[in-house]
Every structure is written in structure tokens, then in C-alpha cells.
Design an enzyme around this catalytic site. Structure first.
Site: not given
Ligand code: TEU
Length: 555
Positions: A99, A202, A256, A329-330
Site C-alpha cells: 500500500d 491510496d 484507488e 477494508h473500507d
Molecule cells: O480511502 C480513501 C477513501 O476515500 C475512504 O476514506 C473512503 O472515503 C471511506 O473509507 C468510505 O467509507 C483510503 C484508505 O483505503 C482508507 O482506509 C484511509 O482511511 C484513507 O484512504 C486515508 O488514507
């Protein structure tokens, strides 16, 4: 270096290290834990791992806030552990992508600490420090960030603020500064020279910002996004990383790309432009919310899913490559999501797996998805650790208009639903840790766990194994075109993939009832490649039934 595009033949397994396997009983997953499960990954059949951040970090956002890009977070292990893990993967034919979190660092990173200490330090210009309005009483502008609040944090009682699109411990890097870009390139080189095979980048579409820093017309979420999403120099920066570093290795990158349109994505993955290998689009994860805001939950409809899948399958055909996923994971777990019902966990999980595994692109599996892990069903904020959920809860408290909307969906959509410990067996904490896990285990680990799934030949695990196997060296899945079928059917998602004289037809039912499907008689004559029920009954589909037929056309 010759680019072999190996990622087009990959099935990628995402590990969220904190929740995967704890080897030393401190309640936090770690790299030796991952090493102990490499044979499990091999058995599943995946050939690449995406590892969520393992770098040193204060863990305000579970590692997406990096304080040292060249060292491992000590509770996760050491650099030697990391090398052992990488070798162990490569020995098993499994590649590793890291990542890469370079839109922001942690506020504990030495660059930011130096910038704070001394406003004349060169590190000040690694970040965005701006004067506040009204002699510093108000932030520089009205932008609001991804976790709901202002994107600005005041520096002590000075009149300056720094920009952070996520938590306040995640200050945004200033990519306009060529030194920042040089630092990022050095980090990429460091890991590629160690032998990693690529990066999941990310929030990569946020790295370039419009430089006016003016307030924007307020919106319900992400005020100012036109200034910080897909900014003016994004393509230039990505091309620079690719040209100067990535292209010297046989490495892949998956971006992403939050809030990117199909046109944006086309440009990002167009091989001629040399930017990214693939992107994650999130359109399908927005099929059950309003305005792309996950807290504004909306009833799922198959027709919305059909529309976005078709859009991306046709949109990148012959000019790019899709990444395919239903969990990460989100996101909350897919069991019970996308029109399925937790009461039909097994067939539902297999149906969704079938639906996305036959599309064109590279499939990702998020840890636990392969055994049908479920959402956590939280009932109190005390059970939740995630900074996003807590920031949202605070926002709800402060805003009486948003309060009912957020409170109603917070437990259900919290990212922690996907972050409960991996369920390995039916022992304490599902075999994840002998200590107290950092977040509570899902109470159903006695029934839902990897040990049971491996022992049971009809489990979701073995179904995924089959899906992965079918994809291996399969030209129809890799090269075939996409044709939508039964477009107007509200309960059936069907499509075909066509390559030379072969055709695969995928038919998935989103109904809880038995359903007669008209217009498929000729398809039923084909060879059944896979199905989530034992004895398919002609044109009657059982609840959440999925079937894939192979037809060979006369030449
Ligand atoms: O996620 C980016 C992101 O857009 C998310 O925060 C999304 O808006 C949210 O999770 C939707 O519920 C990335 C990573 O995958 C996330 O885990 C991080 O918190 C974020 O970037 C910041 O680095």
C-alpha cells in the site's frame, strides 16, 4: 524493463495486517502471523497479495498515517520478518503489492515535525500551510474532508493552518514541490529494490490540488472537491513516477481513484500514457446509497448494479483493464449486502463471487470474504475504533440536520465491520489471538471459520478455490467481450462473455424465492461450468442461485 502485465492473470488477496493473524498474543495481527498463513493462501489459489500498510505509524488511521516509510511498525514485526514474508510468498508463486500512502503522511513524520518546529525549514513547503481568515480565527477556506470535518487544523495559536483531507493526523503532502516527488520516487525505489511487485496507490487522485485555495459553494459532503479531486497536475505526476521509477521494474500499480469518472479512468490506465496499470472504481459500492455518500443508505436495486457494471466493462474494453472487488477494508462485508440476505449467507456469497469473477479485469478478495465472514452488528460506539466512524459521530452530534441520517446508518456502514479479526477456527477469538484483540471478534466465529471451511467440501472457500481455478489461463474471461442479457429482468443479473467461438453465460438470481427465468432455453443446453446449487432445475432458479454455462458456437 519489459512489462509482462502479469497482473492481468492475477487473483489478488488483500490482507489487513492488524486483523489477520496475531502470532504473539498482543491482540494485534503481525507479519509472523501472516507468514504462518502463507500455505493457506497457496491452498486458496491466489497468486498475489495486497498488503495494507505495515510501515511505522501512530495508527490514528490504522497505518494509513505513515511516520516512517522505510521501517515496519514494531508491533507488526521487523524488516527481517518482512523479508522472510516476501521470500515465503515468492517461493509459493505469490507476488506482493504494498500500500503506497503518499497523498499524506502522519503528523508524526519527521518532515512534518520539522515543518512545525521551524516555519523557515525547507520541510514547511512539503505540506500546505496557509494563513487563516479573520486573523487566523477561521480556517483558510470552507473545504470539508473525507471524514466529514474541515480540512484545516490550526497550528497552535498561530494564524496558520495546515491542510488534511482525512484525519488531522494525516497532513497532505505538497506535490507541487519537486522535492516531495523526489522523496516519493526514492520510497518506491526502496521497496521495489527489496523485491516487491507493485503498489496499491491510496487516494492517488487527490495528490494534485488547485492552487487558489478559495472557498467553494458549500455542499453536503466534500465542499471544495473540485479543487482537490483529479487536480490539474495529476496525470503529469503519475507519468513522472511511472517514467522515472515504475517502468524500470516489472511492477504494477493500482490506483484507488475515488470519485473518478470513466473518462478520468480511461486516461489513467491508457497504456500509451504510462500512468497506472489499473484503477479501483467505486460506482458499484454506491448502488445502495444516495449521492455517493455511504451514510445516506438507499435500497439496493439490481438494475443500478447492471448499469454500472456494463458501463465499466464496455468502457475499458480494449483500452484499459478493470479491477474487480466487492469488499475491502473500507467497505462493510458483502454478506447481506448488494441485494443478498445474511440468512442466505452461503448461496448469497457464492452468487456474488460468481457474478464478479467472470467479468474482465483482475479480481481482489478481501481477507475473510472467502469464508463468508459477516458484518459485526455493532450496538455501541464503544465497540468501534475507526477514526472515520468517530469523526462522523462527532459531526452528527454537532449538526442537527445530519444527525438522524448518520446515526441511523453508522453501525451498519462503519468500516470496522470489515476489520473484525479473521476467523481461523472455533477457539477463543476465532484463533486470531491468544490475547485480547484490538477490536472485538465477531461472535459467530464458532460456526464461520477457515478450519470449518477447509473441512467442508461445499463451503464458500472451496467455491472460491474453484472460481480461481477456472480463471487460470482462461481466454474467454481474459479477452472476451461483455454482453448484457435479460436487461429488463429485475431479479436476474445475466451476461455473456464471448471470445472466438466460445461463450460463457453467467446467470445470477437476486431473489429469495424460486424464480422461473424465461428466454434461456438455448443457454441451458450448454455445459454447466459452475453453480452454487447441486442440481440446477431447468429454468427455475432457487434463491440466490448462480450458474455459468459454456457454449461453443459452430464455426
Ligand atoms: O480511502 C480513501 C477513501 O476515500 C475512504 O476514506 C473512503 O472515503 C471511506 O473509507 C468510505 O467509507 C483510503 C484508505 O483505503 C482508507 O482506509 C484511509 O482511511 C484513507 O484512504 C486515508 O488514507
Amino acid at each position: 524493463m519489459k512489462q509482462t502485465n502479469w497482473y492481468k492473470d492475477a487473483v489478488i488477496y488483500q490482507i489487513y495486517p492488524r486483523s489477520f493473524c496475531d502470532s504473539n498474543g498482543d491482540g494485534v495481527g503481525d507479519i509472523p502471523g501472516i507468514i504462518s498463513k502463507l500455505d493457506y493462501l497457496k491452498e486458496l489459489g491466489v497468486n498475489c497479495v495486497w498488503l495494507s500498510p505495515v510501515y511505522n505509524s501512530p495508527q490514528e488511521d490504522n497505518g494509513y498515517d505513515i511516520s516512517d516509510y522505510r521501517n515496519i511498525y514494531p508491533p507488526f514485526g521487523t524488516m527481517d520478518d518482512f523479508k522472510k514474508m516476501l521470500d515465503g510468498m515468492h517461493e509459493r508463486g505469490i507476488r506482493l503489492i504494498m500500500d503506497l500512502v503518499v497523498n499524506h503522511t502522519s503528523s508524526e513524520h519527521v518532515w512534518f515535525q520539522e515543518a512545525l518546529k521551524d516555519p523557515s525549514s525547507p520541510y514547511r513547503d512539503y505540506y500546505y500551510f496557509k494563513k487563516g481568515r479573520k486573523n487566523g480565527k477561521k480556517p483558510p477556506n470552507n473545504w470539508s474532508g473525507f471524514f466529514g470535518k474541515s480540512t484545516w487544523e490550526r497550528v497552535g495559536d498561530s494564524d496558520e493552518y495546515y491542510l488534511h483531507l482525512f484525519a488531522k493526523g494525516q497532513p497532505d503532502l505538497n506535490w507541487e514541490n519537486y522535492r516531495v516527488r523526489q522523496e516519493v520516487k526514492d520510497i518506491l525505489k526502496f521497496w521495489l529494490d527489496l523485491g516487491v511487485d507493485g503498489f496499491r496507490c491510496d487516494v492517488i487522485t487527490l495528490i494534485s490540488k488547485k492552487q487558489d485555495f478559495k472557498s467553494r459553494f458549500p455542499s453536503l459532503a466534500l465542499t471544495g472537491k473540485d479543487a482537490f479531486v483529479n487536480g490539474p497536475r495529476l496525470h503529469e505526476y503519475l507519468h513522472e513516477l511511472n517514467k522515472d521509477v515504475i517502468s524500470n521494474y516489472d511492477a504494477m500499480t493500482v490506483g484507488e481513484t475515488v470519485l473518478s469518472s470513466l473518462d478520468d479512468a480511461r486516461a489513467l490506465v491508457d497504456p500509451k500514457r504510462e500512468e497506472l496499470s489499473m484503477v479501483f472504481n467505486f460506482d458499484h459500492t454506491d448502488t445502495d446509497n444516495y449521492l455517493g455518500i455511504k451514510f445516506l443508505k438507499r435500497k439496493f436495486k439490481v438494475k443500478r448494479l447492471k448499469k454500472v457494471i456494463k458501463k465499466w466493462q464496455l468502457g475499458l474494453f480494449n483500452c484499459g483493464w478493470n479491477s474487480l472487488f466487492i469488499e475491502n477494508h473500507d467497505q462493510r462485508r458483502s454478506v447481506g449486502r448488494f441485494g443478498t440476505d445474511e440468512a442466505y449467507r452461503e448461496v448469497g456469497a457464492k452468487m456474488l463471487g460468481t457474478l464478479y469473477f467472470f467479468l474482465q479485469g483482475t479480481p481482489f478478495i478481501y481477507e475473510g470474504q472467502e469464508i463468508g465472514m459477516t458484518n459485526a452488528h455493532f450496538s455501541s460506539m464503544d465497540e468501534i475504533v475507526d477514526v472515520e466512524s468517530h469523526d462522523m459521530a462527532k459531526m452528527a452530534k454537532a449538526n442537527f440536520l445530519l444527525r438522524p441520517l448518520i446515526n441511523k446508518s453508522l453501525f451498519e456502514v462503519s468500516r470496522d465491520n470489515a476489520r473484525t479479526p479473521m476467523q481461523w477456527d472455533d477457539s477463543k477469538n476465532g484463533g486470531f489471538s491468544s490475547g485480547t484483540p484490538w477490536i472485538r471478534s465477531n461472535s459467530n466465529y464458532q460456526n464461520i471459520n477457515a478450519k470449518e471451511s477447509i473441512a467442508n467440501p461445499t463451503s464458500i472457500f472451496h467455491y472460491y478455490q474453484k472460481l480461481i481455478n477456472i480463471r487460470k489461463n482462461d481466454n474467454v474471461i481474459k479477452h472476451g467481450d461483455y454482453v448484457e442479457l435479460l436487461r429488463h429482468n429485475r431479479h436476474i443479473f445475466a451476461y455473456s462473455r464471448n471470445f472466438e467461438n466460445e461463450q460463457y453465460v453467467v446467470i445470477c438470481s437476486f431473489s429469495k424465492k424460486d424464480l422461473k427465468v424465461k428466454g434461456i432455453d438455448s443457454i441451458l443446453k450448454g455445459k454447466l461450468l459452475i453453480s452454487n446449487y447441486d442440481n440446477p432445475q431447468g429454468n427455475t432458479f432457487k434463491p440466490y442461485e448462480a450458474r455459468v454455462y459454456k457454449l461453443v458456437k459452430e464455426k
